[in-house]
Motif scaffolding. Structure first.
Motif, short mmCIF file in Angstrom:
data_model
loop_
_atom_site.label_atom_id
_atom_site.label_comp_id
_atom_site.label_asym_id
_atom_site.label_seq_id
_atom_site.Cartn_x
_atom_site.Cartn_y
_atom_site.Cartn_z
N ALA A 1 1.09 -1.44 0.51
CA ALA A 1 0.25 0.07 0.05
C ALA A 1 1.18 1.24 -0.22
CB ALA A 1 -0.70 0.32 1.00
N VAL A 2 1.96 1.35 1.03
CA VAL A 2 2.87 2.15 0.94
C VAL A 2 3.33 2.62 0.08
CG1 VAL A 2 4.62 3.35 2.25
CG2 VAL A 2 2.68 2.12 3.33
N ASP A 3 3.69 1.47 -0.80
CA ASP A 3 4.73 1.81 -2.82
C ASP A 3 3.17 2.06 -3.67
OD1 ASP A 3 7.31 1.27 -1.38
OD2 ASP A 3 6.67 -1.12 -2.17
N ARG A 4 2.01 1.97 -3.31
CA ARG A 4 1.29 2.62 -4.23
C ARG A 4 0.53 3.53 -4.45
NH1 ARG A 4 1.21 1.49 -8.47
NH2 ARG A 4 -0.37 0.76 -9.11
N VAL A 5 1.31 4.67 -2.70
CA VAL A 5 0.35 5.99 -2.34
C VAL A 5 0.48 6.70 -3.72
CG1 VAL A 5 0.83 7.61 -1.17
CG2 VAL A 5 0.50 5.30 0.08
N PRO A 6 2.09 6.69 -4.63
CA PRO A 6 2.68 7.82 -5.59
C PRO A 6 1.59 8.28 -6.46
CG PRO A 6 4.83 7.45 -4.35
CD PRO A 6 3.06 6.18 -3.59
N THR A 7 1.41 6.25 -6.75
CA THR A 7 0.85 6.23 -8.65
C THR A 7 -0.85 6.83 -8.39
OG1 THR A 7 2.28 5.14 -9.24
CG2 THR A 7 0.40 4.60 -10.18
N VAL A 8 -1.84 6.35 -7.62
CA VAL A 8 -2.77 5.94 -7.11
C VAL A 8 -2.91 7.53 -6.69
CG1 VAL A 8 -4.51 5.49 -5.47
CG2 VAL A 8 -2.45 3.54 -6.32
N GLY A 9 -2.33 8.36 -6.00
CA GLY A 9 -2.40 9.16 -5.32
C GLY A 9 -2.17 10.40 -6.49
N LYS A 10 -1.71 9.98 -7.73
CA LYS A 10 -1.66 10.85 -8.90
C LYS A 10 -2.66 10.84 -9.52
CE LYS A 10 1.82 12.81 -12.09
NZ LYS A 10 3.41 12.23 -13.02
N GLN A 11 -3.39 9.54 -9.61
CA GLN A 11 -4.17 9.63 -10.98
C GLN A 11 -5.41 9.97 -9.77
OE1 GLN A 11 -4.90 7.25 -13.16
NE2 GLN A 11 -6.32 6.65 -13.33
N VAL A 12 -5.54 10.31 -8.35
CA VAL A 12 -6.77 11.03 -7.45
C VAL A 12 -6.68 12.30 -8.22
CG1 VAL A 12 -8.15 11.71 -5.51
CG2 VAL A 12 -7.49 9.28 -5.98
#
Length: 278
Positions: A25-36
């Motif tokens: 989850a921590v590693d996915r934050v930048p990618t998912v966050g940028k998408q949001v």
């Protein structure tokens, strides 16, 4: 040679499950966050910081940083659920732009600008911002549905927010009533989606936690839908919530030009008008 090739293929096949298990989850934050952010016209160059301490995102953060609680991320199991955690905080941030007085934001910026030390500057900025955990239940629920709108616009399953909240610790009242954790908030989200985005509810969310939630609420929903008066009351309540959302957008527009987080009126207007019915 064939045996060697076959052995290598089998070894690679056995390794695949371990590779799949490396999702973080921590590693996915930048990618998912940028998408949001990018799909909602919010600053996509924002730096995401996973923090061990309580999250405090500021509308005046001149360093363009967005804090995500590691504690909250532990209740996620896929990108949809990571998006739910980020969208809740973004929802609180967006709503704060409309509800906080402009001079508070300007004052915070002025105070922060007097610091040379970046860490002190961040402290000054964060100190004057409400965190999602410290907000009233009413404001939390308002942030939830703003986050729901942001998730939908970004292409994530909004029902994941119900699942994440259900995994988080609930109240004593939830325990005494034998209901799912954070039930008032999750039911508020479900009703908002059922009224405004029925196709999202119909599509569902394939996990046991959501199935358990549905099993708990289904008898009440069936009873409500079978009673014309109860159904009319529910529809009236949802129409009122939608109207309040429109007022929030108007306030958001009126604040105008505080910083990059003041997404345009058009973006938020599109979110409000993207409902499928009514």
């Amino acid at each position: 040679m064939k045996k060697i090739i076959l052995s290598l293929f089998l070894a690679a096949s056995l390794a695949l499950p371990s590779l799949a298990a490396t999702w973080s989850a921590v590693d996915r934050v930048p990618t998912v966050g940028k998408q949001v952010l990018s799909k909602n016209g919010l600053p996509s160059d924002t730096k995401f910081i996973v923090t061990e301490t309580e999250v405090g995102n500021s509308t005046s953060n001149v360093n363009n940083e967005f804090y995500v609680s590691k504690t909250n991320l532990q209740y996620t199991g896929n990108d949809n659920e990571v998006a739910a955690v980020i969208a809740q905080e973004a929802g609180a941030l967006v709503n704060a732009n409309a509800s906080k007085k402009k001079f508070v934001s300007n004052l915070t910026s002025a105070i922060a600008g007097s610091f040379v030390d970046t860490s002190l500057e961040n402290t000054a900025l964060i100190a004057n911002e409400l965190t999602l955990n410290n907000m009233s239940e009413k404001d939390q629920m308002a942030a939830d549905i703003t986050g729901i709108d942001l998730m939908i616009q970004a292409g994530y399953n909004p029902l994941a927010m119900i699942v994440v909240l259900g995994k988080m610790p609930g109240s004593t009242l939830d325990l005494l009533k034998g209901q799912p954790n954070n039930f008032k908030r999750t039911m508020y989200i479900y009703d908002y989606l059922a009224y405004n985005y029925p196709s999202k509810v119909k599509a569902g969310y394939n996990c046991q936690e959501y199935k358990n939630f549905l099993a708990f609420i289904q008898p009440d929903i069936d009873e409500r839908n079978a009673d014309a008066k109860k159904l009319a009351k529910w529809e009236k309540e949802q129409a009122k919530i939608k109207k309040e959302r429109a007022k929030q957008i108007a306030k958001y527009k009126a604040t105008g030009g505080l910083n990059g987080w003041d997404a345009s009126y058009t973006i938020l207007k599109n979110l409000a008008e993207s409902a499928e019915v009514k």
